[in-house]
Design an enzyme around this catalytic site. Structure first.
Site, short mmCIF file in Angstrom:
data_model
loop_
_atom_site.label_atom_id
_atom_site.label_comp_id
_atom_site.label_asym_id
_atom_site.label_seq_id
_atom_site.Cartn_x
_atom_site.Cartn_y
_atom_site.Cartn_z
N ARG A 177 -1.46 -12.73 -31.79
CA ARG A 177 -1.58 -13.67 -32.92
C ARG A 177 -1.06 -15.06 -32.55
O ARG A 177 -0.38 -15.73 -33.34
CB ARG A 177 -0.86 -13.15 -34.17
CG ARG A 177 -1.36 -11.81 -34.65
CD ARG A 177 -2.82 -11.86 -35.15
NE ARG A 177 -3.29 -10.53 -35.50
CZ ARG A 177 -3.97 -9.72 -34.65
NH1 ARG A 177 -4.29 -10.09 -33.43
NH2 ARG A 177 -4.35 -8.52 -35.04
N SER A 227 -3.59 -8.08 -43.27
CA SER A 227 -2.20 -7.66 -43.03
C SER A 227 -1.29 -8.85 -43.30
O SER A 227 -1.47 -9.91 -42.71
CB SER A 227 -2.02 -7.23 -41.57
OG SER A 227 -2.86 -6.14 -41.31
N GLU A 297 2.14 -12.86 -41.07
CA GLU A 297 0.98 -13.23 -40.25
C GLU A 297 0.18 -14.29 -41.00
O GLU A 297 -0.40 -15.19 -40.42
CB GLU A 297 0.12 -11.98 -40.02
CG GLU A 297 -1.10 -12.26 -39.18
CD GLU A 297 -1.82 -10.98 -38.77
OE1 GLU A 297 -1.16 -10.04 -38.29
OE2 GLU A 297 -3.05 -10.94 -38.94
P1 FAD Z 1 -8.34 -19.58 -42.03
O1 FAD Z 1 -7.67 -18.56 -42.87
O2 FAD Z 1 -9.23 -20.54 -42.69
O3 FAD Z 1 -7.24 -20.36 -41.20
C1 FAD Z 1 -6.21 -19.66 -40.51
C2 FAD Z 1 -5.54 -20.64 -39.55
O4 FAD Z 1 -6.49 -20.99 -38.54
C3 FAD Z 1 -5.14 -21.94 -40.23
O5 FAD Z 1 -3.88 -22.33 -39.73
C4 FAD Z 1 -6.24 -22.92 -39.84
O6 FAD Z 1 -5.78 -24.27 -39.79
C5 FAD Z 1 -6.60 -22.40 -38.45
N1 FAD Z 1 -7.98 -22.73 -38.10
C6 FAD Z 1 -9.12 -22.32 -38.71
N2 FAD Z 1 -10.20 -22.85 -38.09
C7 FAD Z 1 -9.73 -23.61 -37.07
C8 FAD Z 1 -10.33 -24.42 -36.07
N3 FAD Z 1 -11.66 -24.56 -35.98
N4 FAD Z 1 -9.52 -25.05 -35.19
C9 FAD Z 1 -8.18 -24.93 -35.26
N5 FAD Z 1 -7.55 -24.19 -36.18
C10 FAD Z 1 -8.31 -23.52 -37.07
N6 FAD Z 1 -7.16 -10.63 -38.81
C11 FAD Z 1 -7.16 -9.95 -37.66
O7 FAD Z 1 -6.79 -10.50 -36.62
N7 FAD Z 1 -7.58 -8.66 -37.60
C12 FAD Z 1 -8.02 -7.98 -38.69
O8 FAD Z 1 -8.40 -6.83 -38.60
C13 FAD Z 1 -8.03 -8.69 -39.95
N8 FAD Z 1 -8.45 -8.09 -41.07
C14 FAD Z 1 -8.49 -8.78 -42.24
C15 FAD Z 1 -8.93 -8.14 -43.39
C16 FAD Z 1 -8.97 -8.82 -44.61
C17 FAD Z 1 -9.47 -8.13 -45.85
C18 FAD Z 1 -8.57 -10.18 -44.67
C19 FAD Z 1 -8.65 -10.95 -45.96
C20 FAD Z 1 -8.11 -10.82 -43.52
C21 FAD Z 1 -8.05 -10.13 -42.30
N9 FAD Z 1 -7.58 -10.74 -41.13
C22 FAD Z 1 -7.58 -10.04 -39.95
C23 FAD Z 1 -7.05 -12.12 -41.17
C24 FAD Z 1 -8.09 -13.21 -40.89
O9 FAD Z 1 -9.39 -12.79 -41.27
C25 FAD Z 1 -8.10 -13.64 -39.43
O10 FAD Z 1 -6.82 -14.12 -39.04
C26 FAD Z 1 -9.14 -14.73 -39.14
O11 FAD Z 1 -9.16 -15.00 -37.77
C27 FAD Z 1 -8.88 -16.02 -39.91
O12 FAD Z 1 -10.02 -16.84 -39.80
P2 FAD Z 1 -10.37 -17.93 -40.91
O13 FAD Z 1 -11.56 -18.65 -40.47
O14 FAD Z 1 -10.46 -17.29 -42.25
O15 FAD Z 1 -9.12 -18.85 -40.83
#
Ligand code: FAD
Length: 304
Positions: A177, A227, A297
């Site tokens: 992470r 999580s 996280e």
């Molecule tokens: P966001 O939530 O929009 O942003 C998260 C962070 O990333 C922020 O700090 C943002 O500034 C940064 N960010 C986003 N885009 C960029 C970019 N282009 N450049 C630089 N920084 C950026 N995660 C896992 O790892 N494994 C799992 O199995 C998992 N299961 C999930 C299940 C559910 C139901 C939910 C709701 C979430 C889950 N997650 C999981 C968490 C999440 O989906 C991941 O961490 C995912 O990678 C976040 O992506 P996002 O685009 O939604 O980021």
């Protein structure tokens, strides 16, 4: 008083009016469905717009924050000062041989689908993670023994001096992470993944199997950020929380999921404060009972 509204003219020159939002409530843009207003929310449609937006923000000392699909974000009730750049429309995916190039806002499930359609294996782990490519590189997202670092070849980022730089997998420093993108505050524009030729039916079976696993184990019917805590070394956060007697425990509209204690959910009408208070309570109880520190996280941003 929204003092950043005064800067809107700078963006009107190169954005459609529909893609500029003022005092936009963030609860509509994050999975947790909580969070106050962003002063300005911009929705770029291509990489050039992203680059120009960040240049302008930096030149004018406007604080900015990039958001992917908001699936790992908890925005406080006071909202976000400055500009939020929501990247979900910058989402082209191109498959060339065994390489998949995806723009920052492409959803992981769509990249996984493109891989399947081209009988490429390696990306199945990500099919149910509800985030974007940018969010996945930022967090080194992973699941079911797969993670972004296993398949990524390189990413193109905007560095802190507005240079557009290609970083190799090694230069991305992907750990549990974590990444150089997170450490340095770079912005991911796109990433290239190197996959392997596989059998379409087996890939589909694996995707279906992982989807079933997720649906049976996770409280997907409620808003959450997945999580809530990172995995503490040698333990599972969900098990510690359950053993601490906190399964189902709630504060306001925030609750520890009955289905999976590692998830804090918004069971209806939660505020960010409810969720943050619940997170603190869980941390205190688990530390008191087992001497283990839990670290969120989920990224907590914005003002009280
Ligand atoms: P966001 O939530 O929009 O942003 C998260 C962070 O990333 C922020 O700090 C943002 O500034 C940064 N960010 C986003 N885009 C960029 C970019 N282009 N450049 C630089 N920084 C950026 N995660 C896992 O790892 N494994 C799992 O199995 C998992 N299961 C999930 C299940 C559910 C139901 C939910 C709701 C979430 C889950 N997650 C999981 C968490 C999440 O989906 C991941 O961490 C995912 O990678 C976040 O992506 P996002 O685009 O939604 O980021």
């Amino acid at each position: 008083m929204n003092r950043y509204k005064a800067y809107i003219g700078l963006f009107k020159e190169f954005y459609n009016e529909d893609n500029i939002k003022v005092d936009e409530v963030m609860k509509s843009h994050v999975h947790f469905k909580v969070g106050g207003p962003a002063d300005i929310l911009l929705i770029p449609e291509n990489q050039e717009q992203v680059i120009k937006t960040i240049e302008i923000c930096r030149q004018n000392n406007i604080p900015f924050y990039v958001v992917g699909n908001g699936s790992n974000l908890l925005v406080r009730d006071g909202g976000i000062r400055g500009v939020v750049i929501k990247l979900g429309e910058v989402k082209n995916i191109t498959v060339k041989g065994d390489r998949v190039e995806a723009e920052c806002g492409a959803m992981l499930k769509d990249v996984s689908k493109a891989a399947l359609e081209n009988s490429l294996t390696g990306f199945e782990f990500a099919c149910g993670i509800p985030g974007t490519i940018g969010g996945a590189v930022f967090m080194n997202a992973g699941a079911y023994n797969g993670e972004t670092s296993h398949v990524i070849e390189s990413a193109i980022v905007i560095d802190n001096d507005n240079n557009i730089v290609k970083l190799s997998k090694e230069e991305l420093e992907l750990g549990y992470r974590s990444s150089i993108v997170m450490k340095k505050g770079y912005i991911v524009l796109s990433a290239t993944f190197k996959l392997e030729s596989g059998d379409g039916n087996s890939i589909k079976e694996r995707v279906d199997d992982l989807t079933l696993k997720r649906e049976s184990k996770q409280p997907l019917e409620y808003p959450s950020a997945g999580s809530t805590f990172k995995r503490p070394e040698g333990y599972f956060a969900g098990k510690l929380i359950q053993d601490a007697g906190l399964k189902g425990f709630s504060i306001g509209g925030a609750a520890v999921s009955e289905k999976h204690s590692g998830f804090v959910i918004n069971k209806g009408g939660a505020t960010a404060k409810d969720i943050i208070n619940l997170i603190s309570h869980i941390q205190e109880e688990v530390e008191k009972q087992f001497g283990v520190k839990l670290h969120p996280e989920v990224r907590i941003i914005g003002e009280e």
